[in-house]
Scaffold this motif. Structure first.
Motif, short mmCIF file in Angstrom:
data_model
loop_
_atom_site.label_atom_id
_atom_site.label_comp_id
_atom_site.label_asym_id
_atom_site.label_seq_id
_atom_site.Cartn_x
_atom_site.Cartn_y
_atom_site.Cartn_z
N PRO A 36 0.82 -1.24 0.00
CA PRO A 36 0.00 0.00 0.00
C PRO A 36 0.84 1.28 0.00
CG PRO A 36 -0.79 -1.57 1.65
CD PRO A 36 0.54 -2.07 1.18
N ALA A 37 2.12 1.16 0.37
CA ALA A 37 2.99 2.33 0.43
C ALA A 37 3.63 2.67 -0.91
CB ALA A 37 4.08 2.12 1.48
N LEU A 38 3.45 1.84 -1.94
CA LEU A 38 4.14 2.06 -3.20
C LEU A 38 3.80 3.42 -3.84
CD1 LEU A 38 4.14 -1.42 -5.00
CD2 LEU A 38 6.04 -0.24 -3.91
N PRO A 39 2.53 3.81 -3.96
CA PRO A 39 2.26 5.13 -4.56
C PRO A 39 2.89 6.27 -3.77
CG PRO A 39 0.28 3.77 -4.58
CD PRO A 39 1.28 3.05 -3.72
N ALA A 40 2.81 6.21 -2.42
CA ALA A 40 3.41 7.26 -1.59
C ALA A 40 4.92 7.26 -1.71
CB ALA A 40 2.99 7.09 -0.13
N THR A 41 5.51 6.08 -1.78
CA THR A 41 6.96 5.97 -1.95
C THR A 41 7.39 6.58 -3.27
OG1 THR A 41 6.97 3.90 -0.67
CG2 THR A 41 8.90 4.36 -2.03
N ALA A 42 6.62 6.28 -4.33
CA ALA A 42 6.95 6.83 -5.65
C ALA A 42 6.91 8.36 -5.64
CB ALA A 42 5.98 6.27 -6.69
N ARG A 43 5.91 8.92 -4.98
CA ARG A 43 5.80 10.38 -4.93
C ARG A 43 6.93 11.00 -4.11
NH1 ARG A 43 0.22 9.00 -4.50
NH2 ARG A 43 0.34 9.08 -2.23
N ALA A 44 7.23 10.39 -2.95
CA ALA A 44 8.23 10.97 -2.06
C ALA A 44 9.64 10.92 -2.64
CB ALA A 44 8.20 10.23 -0.72
N LEU A 45 9.95 9.83 -3.36
CA LEU A 45 11.30 9.67 -3.90
C LEU A 45 11.36 9.98 -5.39
CD1 LEU A 45 12.45 6.41 -2.01
CD2 LEU A 45 12.81 8.82 -1.40
N HIS A 46 10.28 10.57 -5.92
CA HIS A 46 10.23 11.01 -7.32
C HIS A 46 10.53 9.85 -8.28
CE1 HIS A 46 10.14 14.99 -5.55
NE2 HIS A 46 11.28 14.74 -4.93
N MET A 47 9.79 8.76 -8.08
CA MET A 47 9.95 7.57 -8.90
C MET A 47 8.73 7.42 -9.81
SD MET A 47 11.04 5.18 -5.65
CE MET A 47 11.29 3.63 -6.52
N SER A 48 8.94 6.88 -11.00
CA SER A 48 7.81 6.55 -11.88
C SER A 48 7.12 5.29 -11.37
CB SER A 48 8.31 6.32 -13.31
OG SER A 48 9.14 5.16 -13.35
N ILE A 49 5.94 4.98 -11.94
CA ILE A 49 5.23 3.76 -11.54
C ILE A 49 6.10 2.54 -11.78
CG2 ILE A 49 3.28 2.26 -12.09
CD1 ILE A 49 1.62 4.69 -12.67
N SER A 50 6.68 2.45 -12.95
CA SER A 50 7.48 1.26 -13.28
C SER A 50 8.70 1.14 -12.38
CB SER A 50 7.90 1.30 -14.76
OG SER A 50 8.65 2.47 -15.03
N THR A 51 9.31 2.27 -12.01
CA THR A 51 10.47 2.22 -11.12
C THR A 51 10.04 1.80 -9.72
OG1 THR A 51 11.58 3.97 -12.38
CG2 THR A 51 12.40 3.52 -10.17
N ALA A 52 8.92 2.32 -9.24
CA ALA A 52 8.42 1.92 -7.93
C ALA A 52 8.11 0.43 -7.89
CB ALA A 52 7.17 2.72 -7.57
N GLN A 53 7.59 -0.10 -8.99
CA GLN A 53 7.28 -1.53 -9.06
C GLN A 53 8.53 -2.39 -9.01
OE1 GLN A 53 4.87 -1.38 -12.64
NE2 GLN A 53 3.00 -1.78 -11.46
N LEU A 54 9.70 -1.79 -9.30
CA LEU A 54 10.95 -2.55 -9.19
C LEU A 54 11.24 -2.96 -7.75
CD1 LEU A 54 13.39 -0.67 -11.60
CD2 LEU A 54 12.42 -2.97 -11.88
N THR A 55 10.67 -2.25 -6.77
CA THR A 55 10.86 -2.66 -5.39
C THR A 55 10.19 -4.00 -5.12
OG1 THR A 55 8.89 -1.45 -4.62
CG2 THR A 55 10.98 -0.26 -4.60
N ILE A 56 9.22 -4.36 -5.95
CA ILE A 56 8.60 -5.68 -5.88
C ILE A 56 9.35 -6.67 -6.77
CG2 ILE A 56 6.51 -7.02 -6.33
CD1 ILE A 56 6.18 -5.19 -3.97
N THR A 57 9.59 -6.27 -8.02
CA THR A 57 10.23 -7.18 -8.98
C THR A 57 11.61 -7.62 -8.51
OG1 THR A 57 9.05 -6.14 -10.81
CG2 THR A 57 11.00 -7.43 -11.37
N LEU A 58 12.45 -6.67 -8.12
CA LEU A 58 13.80 -7.03 -7.71
C LEU A 58 13.83 -7.70 -6.34
CD1 LEU A 58 15.84 -4.00 -9.08
CD2 LEU A 58 15.46 -6.26 -10.08
#
Length: 402
Positions: A36-58
Motif C-alpha cells: 500500500p505504500a508504493l504510490p506514496a513511496t513513488a511520490r516521495a522519492l520522485h519515482m515513476s510507476i514502473s520504477t516503484a514496481q521494481l521494489t517488488i520485482t527485484l
C-alpha cells in the motif's frame, strides 16, 4: 510420485511451530507490508510507476537467487547457522530501507532485504520436512501456509494505515522491528532440525541440483506450483495503482482489500489441510488449477465488459487465491519429496523457480502497460492454464516411474 532415493526417516529435532511461522514470514512480509505504500513511496522519492514496481520485482529476484544458495548450504552445514546469517542480513537491510534517501538506494536495500528474508522461507519449509513423511509434511505445510496467509492478510492493512497516518517509511520500519525480534527469538529458541547423518557432502551440492532438474516429477511439481502460486505477484505489483488510480480508492482501503485476497489463501490452506490424507497430490493440484482458471476467467470477463469495480476485481482474484492456498503445500510436498537426501536443495530450487516465475509475471505487467488491468488478467489466466499442463507432466512422470 517419482522418488529417486528411499531411506528411513532419521531422528531430528523439531522447531517450535510459532518460530517456524515467524522465520518463514519475514520473506513474505517484506513483500506485502509495503504494497500500500508504493504510490506514496513513488511520490516521495520522485519515482515513476514502473520504477516503484521494481521494489517488488527485484525483491522477487533476491528471493529467487537466495534460495538457490540457502537450500544446499543448509543441507551441508545445518539449518540453524544459515538461518541466523540470513535473518541478520534481513534486519540490517530493513533498517537501510527506512533510511533510504533515494529510489536507487531503496531498491538496492530491498534486494539485500529479500536475500536475507528468503532464508526463513527455504529453511522453514525444510525444517518441516526434516522430521515428517511426505503425506504428513503436506498437512503440516498446509497449516504453515494457513498461518502465513493470515499474517500477510493483516499486514497490508496495517501498512496502509501506517502509510496514511505516519509515512511510507513507517511501513518499512515495521519490517525492521519484526526481523530483529525474529532474529533474537531464533538465536535463543531454535534447535538444529537436520540430523547429522543426513548432511550432504560439500561436493554433492551442485550434483543435487542436477539430479533434481533431471526429474520430470520435480519439474512438473515445481513449474506447476510456480504457475499457480506465483502469478499473483503480477497482481500485487499493479494492484495499488489499479485501486488508487482506476477505482479511486484511498490508501488505507487498499490494505483492507488484501485481507479478502489472503483470506482466499487461508481458505485454500484449510481445505488442503483437511484433504491432505484423503486425495493424491496430483488430484488436489488439479482442483487448485481449476479454481485458478475460474478466477482468472471471471476477472477477464469483468475487464472485457468494462464492469470493473472493487467487487469484480477482489472477488475473482480471491477465488484465484483459494487455488493458490490449496496448491502451495501439495506442490511443495511433491517437489521436496522427490529426493529425500536433498530436501534443502529441493526446497531452495523450488523456491527459485517459484520466485523466478513471480518475477517474470511482474516484469510482464510492468513492461506491457504499467498500471493497466489487461496484462494482469492475461498473467493470471495464462498461468493457471500453463500450471495445469505442468501437472500433467508430473502425473505422466509418476506413471512411468520405476
Amino acid at each position: 510420485m517419482e522418488i529417486l532415493e528411499k531411506q528411513p526417516l532419521l531422528a531430528a529435532a523439531r522447531a517450535p511451530f510459532p518460530l517456524l511461522v515467524a522465520m518463514a514470514a519475514c520473506g513474505t512480509l517484506g513483500m506485502h507490508v509495503i504494497v500500500p505504500a508504493l504510490p506514496a513511496t513513488a511520490r516521495a522519492l520522485h519515482m515513476s510507476i514502473s520504477t516503484a514496481q521494481l521494489t517488488i520485482t527485484l525483491y522477487l529476484v533476491g528471493l529467487a537467487a537466495g534460495q538457490l544458495l540457502y537450500g544446499p548450504v543448509s543441507d551441508r552445514y545445518g539449518r540453524r547457522p544459515v538461518l541466523l546469517v540470513g535473518l541478520s542480513l534481513f534486519t540490517a537491510a530493513s533498517i537501510a530501507t527506512v533510511l533510504a534517501p533515494s529510489g536507487g538506494f531503496l531498491i538496492g536495500a530491498r534486494i539485500l532485504q529479500s536475500i536475507g528474508g528468503c532464508a526463513g522461507l527455504v529453511l522453514g519449509r525444510a525444517a518441516v520436512r526434516d522430521a515428517a513423511t511426505p503425506e504428513k509434511a503436506a498437512g503440516q505445510l498446509a497449516l504453515l501456509g494457513l498461518v502465513l496467509a493470515l499474517i500477510p492478510a493483516i499486514a497490508p492493512a496495517i501498512g496502509g494505515y501506517v502509510t496514511a497516518y505516519v509515512s511510507w517509511r513507517g511501513a518499512y520500519a515495521l519490517l525492521a522491528v519484526f526481523g530483529g525480534v525474529t532474529l533474537l527469538a531464533c538465536a535463543v529458541l531454535l534447535p538444529e532440525t537436520l540430523a547429522p547423518q543426513t548432511r550432504a557432502r560439500t561436493g554433492s551440492m551442485a550434483a543435487s541440483y542436477v539430479r533434481l532438474l533431471r526429474s520430470s516429477s520435480f519439474l512438473g511439481y515445481s513449474i506447476g506450483g510456480a504457475c499457480t502460486t506465483a502469478a499473483f505477484y503480477g497482481f500485487i505489483s499493479a494492484s495499488p495503482f489499479i485501486f488508487e488510480r482506476q477505482l479511486h480508492q484511498p490508501t488505507q482501503s487498499i490494505g483492507i482489500f488484501y485481507v479478502f485476497l489472503m483470506g482466499g489463501v487461508a481458505l485454500g490452506s484449510i481445505l488442503a489441510n483437511r484433504i491432505a490424507r484423503r486425495v493424491s497430490l496430483l488430484t488436489a493440484l488439479r482442483i487448485a488449477n481449476v479454481l485458478g482458471i475460474a478466477g482468472g476467467a471471471l476477472f477477464a470477463l469483468a475487464d472485457a465488459t468494462d464492469t470493473l469495480t472493487v467487487a469484480t476485481v477482489v472477488g475473482p482474484v480471491t477465488l484465484f487465491m483459494v487455488g493458490v492456498g490449496l496448491a502451495s503445500p501439495f506442490a511443495l510436498a511433491g517437489a521436496v519429496s522427490v529426493n529425500p537426501s536433498a530436501i534443502g536443495a529441493a526446497s531452495g530450487l523450488y523456491g527459485f523457480i517459484q520466485m523466478g516465475y513471480g518475477m517474470l509475471c511482474t516484469v510482464v505487467v510492468e513492461v506491457w502497460d504499467p498500471g493497466a488491468v489487461y496484462p494482469v488478467v492475461a498473467v493470471l489466466l495464462g498461468s493457471a492454464v500453463f500450471g495445469q499442463a505442468a501437472m500433467m507432466l508430473a502425473a505422466r512422470a509418476g506413471r512411468h516411474a520405476p
